[in-house]
Scaffold this motif. Sequence first.
Motif, PDB file in Angstrom:
ATOM      1  N   TRP A   5       0.808  -1.219   0.000  1.00 26.03           N
ATOM      2  CA  TRP A   5       0.000   0.000   0.000  1.00 26.03           C
ATOM      3  C   TRP A   5       0.848   1.279   0.000  1.00 26.03           C
ATOM      4  N   ASP A   6       2.187   1.151  -0.021  1.00 26.82           N
ATOM      5  CA  ASP A   6       3.024   2.347  -0.044  1.00 26.82           C
ATOM      6  C   ASP A   6       2.765   3.128  -1.329  1.00 26.82           C
ATOM      7  N   PRO A   7       2.454   4.447  -1.227  1.00 20.15           N
ATOM      8  CA  PRO A   7       2.075   5.223  -2.415  1.00 20.15           C
ATOM      9  C   PRO A   7       3.276   5.706  -3.216  1.00 20.15           C
ATOM     10  N   GLU A   8       3.057   5.919  -4.507  1.00 16.90           N
ATOM     11  CA  GLU A   8       4.044   6.552  -5.363  1.00 16.90           C
ATOM     12  C   GLU A   8       3.788   8.048  -5.459  1.00 16.90           C
ATOM     13  N   GLN A   9       2.528   8.438  -5.314  1.00 18.69           N
ATOM     14  CA  GLN A   9       2.166   9.851  -5.349  1.00 18.69           C
ATOM     15  C   GLN A   9       0.850  10.049  -4.612  1.00 18.69           C
ATOM     16  N   VAL A  10       0.779  11.112  -3.822  1.00 19.72           N
ATOM     17  CA  VAL A  10      -0.433  11.401  -3.057  1.00 19.72           C
ATOM     18  C   VAL A  10      -0.927  12.796  -3.421  1.00 19.72           C
ATOM     19  N   GLY A  38      -6.803   4.378   0.313  1.00 19.41           N
ATOM     20  CA  GLY A  38      -6.665   2.936   0.262  1.00 19.41           C
ATOM     21  C   GLY A  38      -5.319   2.572  -0.314  1.00 19.41           C
ATOM     22  N   TYR A  39      -5.185   1.310  -0.683  1.00 23.08           N
ATOM     23  CA  TYR A  39      -3.929   0.881  -1.287  1.00 23.08           C
ATOM     24  C   TYR A  39      -3.652   1.677  -2.570  1.00 23.08           C
ATOM     25  N   ASP A  40      -4.698   1.901  -3.364  1.00 21.26           N
ATOM     26  CA  ASP A  40      -4.500   2.399  -4.722  1.00 21.26           C
ATOM     27  C   ASP A  40      -4.911   3.847  -4.945  1.00 21.26           C
ATOM     28  N   ASN A  41      -5.787   4.385  -4.111  1.00 20.88           N
ATOM     29  CA  ASN A  41      -6.336   5.718  -4.389  1.00 20.88           C
ATOM     30  C   ASN A  41      -6.431   6.569  -3.138  1.00 20.88           C
ATOM     31  N   THR A  42      -6.276   7.889  -3.344  1.00 23.52           N
ATOM     32  CA  THR A  42      -6.637   8.867  -2.330  1.00 23.52           C
ATOM     33  C   THR A  42      -8.033   9.361  -2.691  1.00 23.52           C
ATOM     34  N   VAL A  43      -8.911   9.453  -1.692  1.00 24.39           N
ATOM     35  CA  VAL A  43     -10.337   9.670  -1.963  1.00 24.39           C
ATOM     36  C   VAL A  43     -10.830  10.923  -1.248  1.00 24.39           C
ATOM     37  N   PRO A  55      -5.465   8.105  -8.249  1.00 23.04           N
ATOM     38  CA  PRO A  55      -4.523   6.998  -8.069  1.00 23.04           C
ATOM     39  C   PRO A  55      -3.282   7.400  -7.280  1.00 23.04           C
ATOM     40  N   ARG A  56      -2.853   6.478  -6.413  1.00 24.77           N
ATOM     41  CA  ARG A  56      -1.635   6.651  -5.626  1.00 24.77           C
ATOM     42  C   ARG A  56      -0.470   5.849  -6.209  1.00 24.77           C
ATOM     43  N   ARG A  57      -0.824   4.893  -7.091  1.00 27.12           N
ATOM     44  CA  ARG A  57       0.193   4.039  -7.699  1.00 27.12           C
ATOM     45  C   ARG A  57      -0.127   3.861  -9.181  1.00 27.12           C
ATOM     46  N   GLN A  58       0.907   3.660  -9.987  1.00 25.78           N
ATOM     47  CA  GLN A  58       0.734   3.491 -11.426  1.00 25.78           C
ATOM     48  C   GLN A  58      -0.218   2.348 -11.742  1.00 25.78           C
ATOM     49  N   ILE A  59      -0.139   1.275 -10.956  1.00 28.25           N
ATOM     50  CA  ILE A  59      -0.971   0.098 -11.217  1.00 28.25           C
ATOM     51  C   ILE A  59      -2.455   0.432 -11.158  1.00 28.25           C
ATOM     52  N   ALA A  60      -2.800   1.475 -10.405  1.00 28.19           N
ATOM     53  CA  ALA A  60      -4.214   1.824 -10.237  1.00 28.19           C
ATOM     54  C   ALA A  60      -4.813   2.480 -11.478  1.00 28.19           C
TER      55      ALA A  60
END
Length: 303
Positions: A5-10, A38-43, A55-60
């Motif tokens: 769940w570590d983010p790449e960008q917030v 969450g793991y993938d998104n800031t909401v 999205p917080r990560r490219q995969i999202a």
Amino acid sequence: MANIWDPEQVVSEKLAKELVERQFPDLSPVTVTTLGEGYDNTVYLVNDCYVFRFPRRQIAVNLLNTEKGLLPKLAGTLPLQIAEPIYFGEPVEKVYPWPFMGYKLVRGNLPGVLTEEKRVESAVVLAKFLRALHDFPVDQAKALGVPPDMLGRLDIGKRKTALLERIDQMEALNLYGNVHNLRRYVEGTGPVALSEQQCLVHGDMHIRNLIVDGHHMVTGVIDWGDVHIGDPAVDLSIIYSFLPKRGWNLFFEHYGRVDDSTKALAKWKAAFTTVSLLMYGHDIGDQEIVEACSQSLDLILEK
């Protein structure tokens, strides 16, 4: 070890406000309130009417694009509310590199800690929801861009070591009182063959993706970023992490027959997801998540 769940960008509240106002002037003046991450998104909640996910990560990003194609087709066809996307944001060079989306707000609350009685009351609607979702035509879902399971979500052999490592962390941190029985269950569970049945699945059915009303009845299912074509056990895991044992038969009466192998896989997935979610809650300092997941683990370990 690094956490999934570590983010790449917030995206901050300030940046969220700027992005929404720039691309959707009809929403100005924009008010932004943090809903969670969450793991993938800031909401964020926007204007008390819409939920925007960044999205917080490219995969999202690919997951978000899948939602964009599928969810408008699903909205209104299921017996529970889902987050229907209606605003489609674009990347902004040197500001934010990824697309983002705004959804109609599914009003309600996360379930948190509930009594067994309240949980059983939602057994039928959860069964009818998953039956309708799993009956959605697979060919149509594929045509809308829904992918197969690329992550091996039910690969017990591959994921067992990681799960046991998290259980060791839980024990060291004294996060769960019944950790010895949990470890015994995980150590005693070997690989289980996947079902030949493939269907449209939500992919991430757990207590943080359910919405309940003021009477604690489940009324909505959110966060469809893991939707894919896969084994129904991925979604049936919610039986074991949300319902007490006396609610299982009621669920299956309305969902339909499920074989023992699928049930075993579903229970495993419930344990894996709940342990990961509990550790995530601890990592971000959210005791409510830890307590709710502890209750879910107690349900999973019922015999």
